[in-house]
Write a protein that holds these residues in place. Structure first.
Motif, mmCIF file in Angstrom:
data_model
loop_
_atom_site.group_PDB
_atom_site.id
_atom_site.type_symbol
_atom_site.label_atom_id
_atom_site.label_comp_id
_atom_site.label_asym_id
_atom_site.label_seq_id
_atom_site.Cartn_x
_atom_site.Cartn_y
_atom_site.Cartn_z
ATOM 1 N N MET A 59 25.424 -2.496 -6.444
ATOM 2 C CA MET A 59 25.184 -1.045 -6.323
ATOM 3 C C MET A 59 25.153 -0.821 -4.954
ATOM 4 O O MET A 59 24.898 -1.034 -4.149
ATOM 5 N N GLU A 60 26.219 0.468 -4.772
ATOM 6 C CA GLU A 60 26.577 1.028 -3.650
ATOM 7 C C GLU A 60 25.257 1.796 -3.188
ATOM 8 O O GLU A 60 24.504 2.197 -3.929
ATOM 9 N N GLN A 61 25.115 1.973 -1.846
ATOM 10 C CA GLN A 61 24.123 2.461 -1.370
ATOM 11 C C GLN A 61 24.199 3.975 -1.262
ATOM 12 O O GLN A 61 24.438 4.579 -0.012
ATOM 13 N N ARG A 62 24.176 4.839 -2.387
ATOM 14 C CA ARG A 62 24.290 6.221 -2.154
ATOM 15 C C ARG A 62 23.408 6.928 -3.308
ATOM 16 O O ARG A 62 22.963 6.079 -4.519
ATOM 17 N N LEU A 63 22.911 7.938 -3.277
ATOM 18 C CA LEU A 63 22.258 8.621 -4.357
ATOM 19 C C LEU A 63 23.364 10.044 -4.562
ATOM 20 O O LEU A 63 23.703 10.589 -3.957
ATOM 21 N N THR A 64 23.458 10.072 -5.890
ATOM 22 C CA THR A 64 24.470 11.258 -6.533
ATOM 23 C C THR A 64 23.566 12.547 -7.060
ATOM 24 O O THR A 64 24.036 13.532 -6.836
ATOM 25 N N LEU A 65 22.577 12.092 -7.724
ATOM 26 C CA LEU A 65 21.902 13.028 -8.512
ATOM 27 C C LEU A 65 20.564 12.860 -8.703
ATOM 28 O O LEU A 65 19.913 11.719 -8.939
ATOM 29 N N VAL A 66 19.515 13.859 -8.355
ATOM 30 C CA VAL A 66 18.119 13.873 -8.486
ATOM 31 C C VAL A 66 17.781 14.754 -9.613
ATOM 32 O O VAL A 66 18.146 16.113 -9.377
ATOM 33 N N THR A 67 17.176 14.390 -10.718
ATOM 34 C CA THR A 67 16.924 15.423 -11.784
ATOM 35 C C THR A 67 15.422 15.485 -12.152
ATOM 36 O O THR A 67 14.650 14.473 -11.998
ATOM 37 N N LEU A 107 23.745 20.300 -3.173
ATOM 38 C CA LEU A 107 23.140 20.115 -1.814
ATOM 39 C C LEU A 107 24.248 19.492 -1.084
ATOM 40 O O LEU A 107 25.380 19.406 -1.429
ATOM 41 N N ASN A 108 23.680 18.937 0.174
ATOM 42 C CA ASN A 108 24.837 18.112 1.078
ATOM 43 C C ASN A 108 25.158 16.574 0.442
ATOM 44 O O ASN A 108 24.657 15.792 1.102
ATOM 45 N N GLY A 109 25.931 16.761 -0.410
ATOM 46 C CA GLY A 109 26.724 15.399 -1.043
ATOM 47 C C GLY A 109 25.879 15.035 -2.042
ATOM 48 O O GLY A 109 26.144 13.822 -2.552
ATOM 49 N N VAL A 110 24.792 15.662 -2.454
ATOM 50 C CA VAL A 110 23.820 15.438 -3.871
ATOM 51 C C VAL A 110 23.721 16.226 -4.613
ATOM 52 O O VAL A 110 23.410 17.564 -4.124
ATOM 53 N N LEU A 111 23.676 16.221 -6.108
ATOM 54 C CA LEU A 111 23.218 17.155 -6.766
ATOM 55 C C LEU A 111 21.629 17.164 -7.081
ATOM 56 O O LEU A 111 21.235 16.003 -7.268
ATOM 57 N N PHE A 112 21.323 18.322 -7.378
ATOM 58 C CA PHE A 112 19.828 18.562 -7.691
ATOM 59 C C PHE A 112 19.815 19.152 -9.043
ATOM 60 O O PHE A 112 20.332 20.343 -9.228
#
Length: 139
Positions: free
Chosen positions: A1-9, A43-48
């Motif tokens: 798994m790549e080390q990144r976060l796409t979405l926080v819900t 947000l800056n590269g991540v969806l909330f």
């Protein structure tokens, strides 16, 4: 798994109240795709995202019941202690719940906590060990 976060819900009880909080208190702008069932903030590269609590639990096939401390906090880091104090003053003037006023931390930073209308914690902090670009993004 790549080390990144796409979405926080966040699973929310009252979509309109929560959407209004993030728009009015934080000054965030909802994405066009948002509707009565789901709200997205870029947000800056991540969806909330905000999504109904029951619907989110159903989607994950888990029980939606739960009370008290949620075992997580969201965080907004700033470039200085003074910026933290300024943001706390602004949020307090807007009626945001202050859970813990900013103070020096045991790890050498400076932080405090606020809560949204459904009790989700936001740490607002300055971490002197992090490097930031001119927009406040962590390098």
């Amino acid at each position: 798994m790549e080390q990144r976060l796409t979405l926080v819900t966040l699973g929310v009880e009252d979509m309109q109240k929560m959407r209004s909080f993030y728009e009015e208190k934080f000054g965030w702008i909802a994405e066009e795709e948002s509707n009565d069932e789901v709200t997205f903030f870029k947000l800056n590269g991540v969806l909330f995202g905000l999504f109904g609590r029951e619907a989110l639990a159903e989607d994950a096939d888990v029980d939606s019941k739960g009370e008290g401390f949620r075992s997580f906090a969201l965080a907004h880091n700033l470039r200085s202690d003074a910026e933290v104090d300024k943001l706390f003053r602004e949020l307090k003037e807007k009626g945001v719940t202050i859970e813990k006023a900013p103070e020096k931390t045991f790890w050498g930073g400076y932080s405090g906590y606020i809560a949204d209308p459904e009790g989700n914690l936001w740490e607002i902090a300055h971490n002197p060990f992090m490097e930031y670009d001119e927009l406040g993004n962590v390098l």
